[in-house]
Design an enzyme around this catalytic site. Structure first.
Site, short mmCIF file in Angstrom:
data_model
loop_
_atom_site.label_atom_id
_atom_site.label_comp_id
_atom_site.label_asym_id
_atom_site.label_seq_id
_atom_site.Cartn_x
_atom_site.Cartn_y
_atom_site.Cartn_z
CG PHE A 28 49.08 -47.79 -1.58
CD1 PHE A 28 49.99 -48.11 -2.57
CD2 PHE A 28 49.13 -48.49 -0.39
CE1 PHE A 28 50.95 -49.09 -2.37
CE2 PHE A 28 50.09 -49.48 -0.18
CZ PHE A 28 51.00 -49.78 -1.17
CB CYS A 29 47.12 -41.18 -2.57
SG CYS A 29 48.60 -40.28 -2.97
CB SER A 30 45.74 -40.30 -7.40
OG SER A 30 45.76 -39.14 -6.62
CB THR A 41 49.94 -40.06 0.24
OG1 THR A 41 48.69 -39.76 -0.38
CG2 THR A 41 49.73 -41.21 1.18
#
Length: 111
Positions: free
Chosen positions: A10-12, A17
Site C-alpha cells: 500500500f502506498c499513496s 508500488t
C-alpha cells in the site's frame, strides 16, 4: 497446490508500488513460491484487509507516517502483520529483498 500467500503493498497512489509488486511477483514465480503480490492505494487498506485477508500488509516509504495507526487497526482487527518496505530496496525496486522481508514478516508474526 497450496493457497497463495497474499502479500499486499500500500502506498499513496499505487504507481511505483505496483512496479515493485510486479518485481516481487517475478521473483516469487522464478522460485516457485506460492505468492500473490499486489499494490493498492493506502485508502483501501481496511477494505482490502477485510475482504482479502492477505498474509501481510506492507506500506511504502511514502506512507510510513501512517504505520502506527495502520498497524494498530489491521493487526488488532484482522490479525494481519503490517510492515514498512525498506526505503533502499523500494528505491531500487528490489523485488527479491522486498519479498524476503515479506516472508520473514509473515513467519515471525506473533498472533
Amino acid at each position: 497446490m497450496a493457497d497463495k500467500k497474499k502479500i499486499y503493498l500500500f502506498c499513496s497512489a499505487g504507481m511505483s508500488t505496483s512496479m515493485l509488486a510486479q518485481n516481487m511477483q517475478q521473483v516469487g514465480d522464478a522460485h516457485n513460491l506460492p505468492v500473490e503480490v499486489r499494490a493498492y492505494p493506502i485508502g483501501k487498506v481496511d477494505e482490502i484487509a477485510a475482504s482479502e485477508h492477505p498474509a501481510c500488509v506492507l506500506l511504502g516509504p511514502q506512507v510510513h507516517h501512517q504505520y502506527e495507526a495502520t498497524k494498530a487497526r489491521i493487526e488488532g482487527t484482522y490479525d494481519i502483520p503490517v510492515g514498512i518496505l525498506d526505503q533502499q530496496a523500494y528505491g531500487l525496486m528490489d523485488g527479491e529483498a522486498s519479498l524476503k522481508y515479506a516472508v520473514k514478516l509473515i513467519k515471525t508474526y506473533k498472533k
